[in-house]
Scaffold this motif. Structure first.
Motif, short mmCIF file in Angstrom:
data_model
loop_
_atom_site.label_atom_id
_atom_site.label_comp_id
_atom_site.label_asym_id
_atom_site.label_seq_id
_atom_site.Cartn_x
_atom_site.Cartn_y
_atom_site.Cartn_z
N ARG A 271 -1.33 29.83 38.67
CA ARG A 271 -2.52 29.77 37.82
C ARG A 271 -3.16 28.38 37.87
N GLU A 272 -2.33 27.35 37.98
CA GLU A 272 -2.87 25.98 38.09
C GLU A 272 -3.64 25.81 39.40
N GLN B 224 2.89 30.22 36.52
CA GLN B 224 2.15 29.10 35.92
C GLN B 224 1.59 28.17 37.00
#
Length: 278
Positions: free
Chosen positions: A262-263, A259
């Motif tokens: 992906r940020e 996550q």
């Protein structure tokens, strides 16, 4: 007549409120783009001129680079800075120290934190094999040398990520704490702030965006963004584990989640639409 007076008073209050809000905004922007002077110390030049200061031997119980106990010949880094720079003319709380290394690595940290830690500038490895100044560093199959200087902290935990331990050090800069904030912050989409912070903390020391950042790794945004020629899912996986893509890759494993990766990629995609010619 009373109604007219009330309208006039309300109008004045509105104008005053509007001006006050604008002034606050201007002050905030002014604070971010501080005009505090930038200062550079060429450490090699200071050594040539015998201006590093009195040397001593320091012991690092758990050296994060060599991953064992080490001893170095060193000088006080905080005393060196105080002797070379008039700190009364700058605000340490709003200043950062930036380290420039031979290989383009460019970590930074708050100056106030650095000075309080009582750091040392090591110029020789006391444990080095006879006839050499430094023991070779071996990291993920890559061999490196700490020469000419290495910042160490005898009283700081090597696990504390706030402190930077740059080796191959050649220059030190003092800059406004918020330099580059306006250039790199995702002002048009504040939802990407998390990705910006992750990039700033994990990537900016080695990589640049629009010419801002380290040069150890490639520029990521100009003239073509990495987000434009990498497949998005592959880029996310690469950031998590570079060694799974390339043998003897220099980029370390950052220890971030999928996550978080992906940020970072979302932030890179945003910056690809906000390029600035270098």
């Amino acid at each position: 007549m009373k109604i007219l007076k009330i309208h006039i008073i309300l109008s004045c209050l509105f104008i005053f409120s509007f001006l006050s809000c604008n002034q606050k905004k201007e002050q905030k922007v002014e604070h971010i783009s501080s005009t505090q002077p930038e200062i550079m110390l060429d450490v090699l030049d200071l050594q040539t001129k015998n201006r590093l200061g009195k040397d001593t031997v320091v012991t690092i119980t758990n050296d994060p680079v060599y991953r064992k106990e080490k001893k170095y010949k060193a000088v006080s880094a905080s005393l060196l800075i105080k002797n070379e720079i008039d700190l009364s003319k700058i605000d340490p709380k709003n200043t950062k120290i930036v380290f420039e290394c031979v290989d383009g690595y460019k970590p930074e940290m708050p100056l106030e934190l650095f000075l309080k830690a009582k750091p040392y500038l090591a110029f020789q490895d006391s444990d080095a094999p006879k006839g050499t100044k430094w023991e070779i560093i071996v990291n993920d199959g890559n061999e490196m040398n700490a020469d000419p200087f290495y910042i160490v902290y005898p009283s700081v935990s090597s696990k504390d990520a706030r402190y930077k331990w740059p080796y191959n050090l050649v220059k030190i800069y003092l800059e406004p704490l918020n330099k580059s904030t306006l250039e790199l912050y995702p002002l048009k989409n504040r939802k990407l702030e998390s990705g910006y912070k992750l990039f700033k903390n994990h990537c900016l020391t080695c990589h640049a965006i629009n010419g801002i950042g380290g040069t150890m790794g490639p520029e990521l945004n100009y003239p073509k963004s990495v987000a434009e020629y990498w497949k998005e899912d592959e880029l996310v996986k690469y950031i998590i584990n570079p060694a799974s893509f390339r043998n003897k890759v220099k980029m370390p494993t950052l220890g971030i989640s999928k996550q978080q990766s992906r940020e970072i990629v979302d932030y890179l995609k945003y910056m690809s639409e906000n390029k600035k010619k270098i």
